[in-house]
Design an enzyme around this catalytic site. Structure first.
Site, PDB file in Angstrom:
ATOM      1  N   ASP A 115       0.449  -1.144  -0.275  1.00 56.31           N
ATOM      2  CA  ASP A 115      -0.116   0.273   0.081  1.00 56.31           C
ATOM      3  C   ASP A 115       0.591   1.715   0.562  1.00 56.31           C
ATOM      4  O   ASP A 115       0.603   2.815   0.258  1.00 56.31           O
ATOM      5  CB  ASP A 115      -0.988   0.135   1.137  1.00 56.31           C
ATOM      6  CG  ASP A 115      -0.165   0.562   2.318  1.00 56.31           C
ATOM      7  OD1 ASP A 115       0.498   0.284   2.900  1.00 56.31           O
ATOM      8  OD2 ASP A 115      -1.102   0.667   3.111  1.00 56.31           O
ATOM      9  N   GLU A 116       2.124   1.033   0.372  1.00 52.98           N
ATOM     10  CA  GLU A 116       2.868   2.701  -0.115  1.00 52.98           C
ATOM     11  C   GLU A 116       4.028   2.493  -1.299  1.00 52.98           C
ATOM     12  O   GLU A 116       4.639   1.679  -1.848  1.00 52.98           O
ATOM     13  CB  GLU A 116       3.654   1.713   1.165  1.00 52.98           C
ATOM     14  CG  GLU A 116       4.505   3.690   1.106  1.00 52.98           C
ATOM     15  CD  GLU A 116       4.920   3.166   3.040  1.00 52.98           C
ATOM     16  OE1 GLU A 116       4.426   2.115   3.436  1.00 52.98           O
ATOM     17  OE2 GLU A 116       5.956   3.304   3.086  1.00 52.98           O
TER      18      GLU A 116
HETATM   19  N1  DCT Z   1      -0.399  -5.075   8.248  1.00 49.70           N
HETATM   20  C1  DCT Z   1      -0.135  -5.762   9.111  1.00 49.70           C
HETATM   21  N2  DCT Z   1       0.289  -6.286  10.158  1.00 49.70           N
HETATM   22  C2  DCT Z   1       1.161  -5.305  10.699  1.00 49.70           C
HETATM   23  C3  DCT Z   1       0.797  -3.955  10.458  1.00 49.70           C
HETATM   24  C4  DCT Z   1       0.685  -3.769   8.834  1.00 49.70           C
HETATM   25  O1  DCT Z   1      -0.750  -7.069   8.481  1.00 49.70           O
HETATM   26  N3  DCT Z   1       1.032  -5.554  11.860  1.00 49.70           N
HETATM   27  C5  DCT Z   1      -0.250  -4.832   6.945  1.00 49.70           C
HETATM   28  C6  DCT Z   1      -1.924  -4.248   6.990  1.00 49.70           C
HETATM   29  C7  DCT Z   1      -1.923  -3.082   6.207  1.00 49.70           C
HETATM   30  C8  DCT Z   1      -0.291  -2.761   4.876  1.00 49.70           C
HETATM   31  O2  DCT Z   1       0.130  -3.585   6.143  1.00 49.70           O
HETATM   32  C9  DCT Z   1      -0.179  -1.469   5.649  1.00 49.70           C
HETATM   33  O3  DCT Z   1       0.255  -1.578   6.456  1.00 49.70           O
HETATM   34  P1  DCT Z   1       0.484   0.005   7.388  1.00 49.70           P
HETATM   35  O4  DCT Z   1       0.499   1.261   6.220  1.00 49.70           O
HETATM   36  O5  DCT Z   1       0.937   0.615   8.007  1.00 49.70           O
HETATM   37  O6  DCT Z   1      -1.180   0.079   7.805  1.00 49.70           O
HETATM   38  P2  DCT Z   1      -1.897   0.670   7.564  1.00 49.70           P
HETATM   39  O7  DCT Z   1      -3.821   0.108   8.558  1.00 49.70           O
HETATM   40  O8  DCT Z   1      -2.304   0.940   6.049  1.00 49.70           O
HETATM   41  O9  DCT Z   1      -2.497   1.738   8.696  1.00 49.70           O
HETATM   42  P3  DCT Z   1      -2.091   3.181   8.002  1.00 49.70           P
HETATM   43  O10 DCT Z   1      -3.376   4.472   8.150  1.00 49.70           O
HETATM   44  O11 DCT Z   1      -1.690   3.377   8.880  1.00 49.70           O
HETATM   45  O12 DCT Z   1      -1.153   4.287   6.793  1.00 49.70           O
HETATM   46 CA    CA Z   2      -1.521   2.437   4.750  1.00 50.66          CA
HETATM   47 CA    CA Z   3       2.636   1.380   4.277  1.00 53.32          CA
END
Ligand code: DCT
Ligand code: CA
Ligand code: CA
Length: 371
Positions: A115-116
Site C-alpha cells: 500500500d505504499e
Molecule cells: N500489516 C499487517 N500487520 C501489521 C502491520 C501492517 O498485516 N502488523 C499490513 C496491513 C496493511 C499493510 O500492512 C500496510 O501497513 P500500514 O500502512 O502500516 O497500515 P495501515 O493499516 O494501512 O495504516 P495507516 O493508515 O497508518 O497507513
Molecule cells: Ca497504509
Molecule cells: Ca504502508
C-alpha cells in the site's frame, strides 16, 4: 542537499490509509461508523491471532496493527466490533489498481509495500511550486480508480516524503519544501523517523534525546559508538533531513512525463499544444540523453473540476523527435475534448512511454531494440 546531478528532486510518498480495513469498508458501506478490525486468525481458537489493520473508529479505542485479536475485542468493549478475516486477493487487486493509477504520473516509482510507493515527481511537477497540485492529483487518481483514500507526503527525498505522509494521515497531503526541512523535523519526536522504533527511541531518550532537534546536537561520533556505524550514520543524516537514498525502482524506467498549468483554462487544442512544446522538447532531449526512443504518446488533461483524463496512442516506429509527438498530442487532445462535452482543461500533460533502447545511432528508422 537533495541534488543529484545538480537537480533538485521532488519525491512523493503515497500510502493508502488503514488499507485492509478501508478496503472492507469500501465493499460494505454498512460498516461506516463502526470499528472495523481486519484480523489474521491463527485458527487455534475463535479469537486467537493478530490485528492486521484497524479503521480509525477502532483506533480511537486503542486498537492497533500487531495487537492480539483478544486484546482488540477487550478494548472495544461491548461496542459491536466488526472482526473480518484478511482477503489478500482482494487487497492485492486494489493495490495493483492503485499503482497503475499512479504510474501515469512518473516513470520512476519504487513500490515499498502493498500500500505504499515512492514516486519521483521531479520531472512531472517541474519543481516544488507545482508539487501540492500534483499531490492532489495523485490522491484523486487513486480515489477515482479504486475508491480508496490515501495520504501523500512530498519532500526533497524519500525520508522527508515518508515522514510528511505519516504526519498528514488520514486523507492528507503535506509538502515540505527543501528550505523548510530543518524546521519541519526539529520539533518531531525521534520515533517519527523511519527505523527509529521503541528500542532505539528508548535508548535515545536515556541520552536526553526526544526530539529530532535534540538528535542534531549529538556528536556524530557518539552516535556511531552507541548505535554502530550504519545506524549511527543514519541517525546523523536523518535528523538533518539529509538521508538521501535514491529510489530503487523494481523495474526499469517506463516513461517520461511532464505536466503544466495552462496560462488560462482552455478547450482550444492549439492553445494547449503551444504550452506543451517546451516540455515535449525537453522530454525528447532526455530520451536522446539516455539513449532511448519511445513509441507510446499519452495526453493527460486535468479539468477545471480536477478530474484526470488520459488518451494515448502508439506511433508506427520508435521516435525521439518533437514533431511526431506534437502531431499525436494534437489528435489525442482533440479526441479528449470532443469526447467529453463542456470539458475545459486547467492543466495539460504529456507522457512518452513504450521506451526502447537504441543501439548505435544510424538512421532515424534504423533502430534495433532490446527487450
Ligand atoms: N500489516 C499487517 N500487520 C501489521 C502491520 C501492517 O498485516 N502488523 C499490513 C496491513 C496493511 C499493510 O500492512 C500496510 O501497513 P500500514 O500502512 O502500516 O497500515 P495501515 O493499516 O494501512 O495504516 P495507516 O493508515 O497508518 O497507513
Ligand atoms: Ca497504509
Ligand atoms: Ca504502508
Amino acid at each position: 542537499m537533495a541534488e543529484r546531478g545538480g537537480r533538485l528532486r521532488v519525491i512523493a510518498c503515497v500510502d493508502i490509509d488503514y488499507f485492509f480495513a478501508q478496503a472492507e469498508e469500501l465493499r460494505r458501506p454498512e460498516l461506516a461508523g463502526r470499528p472495523v478490525v481486519v484480523c489474521v486468525f491463527s485458527g487455534r481458537d475463535e479469537l486467537s491471532g493478530a490485528v492486521a489493520s484497524a479503521n480509525y473508529v477502532a483506533r480511537s479505542f486503542g486498537v492497533k496493527a500487531g495487537m492480539p485479536i483478544r486484546e482488540a475485542v477487550r478494548r472495544l468493549g461491548e461496542k459491536e466490533a466488526v472482526l473480518l478475516p484478511v482477503d489478500r486477493q482482494y487487497y492485492l487487486e486494489l493495490s495493483r489498481r492503485t499503482f497503475e493509477a499512479l504510474e501515469r504520473f512518473s516513470g520512476v516509482m519504487e513500490v515499498v509495500s502493498v500500500d505504499e510507493v515512492f514516486i519521483d515527481l521531479t520531472e512531472f511537477a517541474g519543481g516544488f511550486d507545482g508539487a501540492a497540485e500534483v499531490g492532489a492529483e495523485l490522491k484523486r487518481a487513486v480515489r477515482e480508480s479504486t475508491g480508496l483514500r490515501c495520504s501523500v507526503g512530498i519532500g526533497p527525498n524519500k525520508l522527508i516524503a515518508k515522514v510528511a505522509c505519516d504526519r498528514s494521515k488520514p486523507d492528507g497531503l503535506m509538502v515540505v519544501r527543501p528550505e523548510d526541512v530543518e524546521r519541519f523535523l526539529e520539533g518531531l519526536p525521534v520515533t517519527e523517523l523511519p527505523f527509529v522504533g521503541r528500542k532505539v527511541g528508548g535508548r535515545l531518550k536515556e541520552m536526553g534525546v526526544e526530539k529530532v532537534g535534540d538528535l542534531t546536537k549529538v556528536d556524530p561520533q557518539v552516535l556511531t559508538e552507541r548505535f554502530g556505524r550504519s545506524l549511527g550514520t543514519y541517525l546523523y543524516l536523518a535528523s538533518r533531513g539529509r538521508y538521501d537514498e535514491p529510489l530503487s525502482p523494481r523495474t526499469e524506467r517506463k516513461q517520461f512525463s511532464r505536466i503544466v498549468t495552462l496560462k488560462r483554462d482552455s478547450a482550444d487544442v492549439e492553445e494547449i499544444l503551444q504550452q506543451l512544446l517546451g516540455p515535449v522538447e525537453d522530454l525528447c532531449s532526455r530520451l536522446v540523453g539516455e539513449g532511448l526512443a519511445h513509441k507510446g504518446v499519452g495526453a493527460i488533461g486535468i479539468s477545471t473540476d480536477l478530474k484526470v483524463y488520459s488518451r494515448s496512442l502508439t506511433l508506427p516506429r520508435p521516435n525521439r523527435e518533437r514533431a511526431p509527438v506534437v502531431r499525436a498530442l494534437r489528435s489525442l487532445f482533440a479526441e479528449m475534448l470532443s469526447d467529453v462535452s463542456g470539458l475545459r482543461l486547467r492543466r495539460a500533460g504529456v507522457r512518452l512511454y513504450e521506451l526502447v533502447r537504441m543501439r548505435g545511432q544510424r538512421t532515424l528508422t534504423d533502430f534495433s531494440t532490446e527487450t
